[in-house]
Scaffold this motif. Structure first.
Motif: not given
Length: 99
Positions: A80-82, A84-85
């Motif tokens: 997910n985006e979080e 991946m960040e």
């Protein structure tokens, strides 16, 4: 509440690991204990259900990655985006194979 659900599916030399919840200092020892990598040539980690990843979780992933580099491959999917960040900020995006 710290919670991590680990679903392991071993098929000969392939191990698929699905994580659900939070991989952090309270739960990363669970993952370390659950992963039996002897004889595994292909490790596939599915992060579709992973909500949070801390530095303790990164440490486990780094150790697992080092082990798998010696004996096969490791891929992480459905990040997910979080999460991946976190991989990008820490430089892990360049170390790990993320699909």
């Amino acid at each position: 509440m710290d919670n991590l659900i680990i679903d392991l599916d071993r098929n000969q030399e392939t191990l698929t690991v699905k994580l659900k919840g939070r991989l952090e200092s309270a739960t990363s020892p669970q993952l370390e204990e659950a992963l039996e990598l002897e004889g595994i040539k292909d490790l596939r980690m599915d992060f579709a259900g992973l909500e949070y990843l801390s530095s303790a979780g990164l440490r486990v992933l780094l150790a697992v990655s080092k082990t798998m580099k010696k004996q096969g491959t490791m891929e992480i999917s459905n990040v997910n985006e979080e999460v991946m960040e976190v991989f990008i900020i820490t430089g892990f995006a360049g170390i790990l194979t993320i699909l």
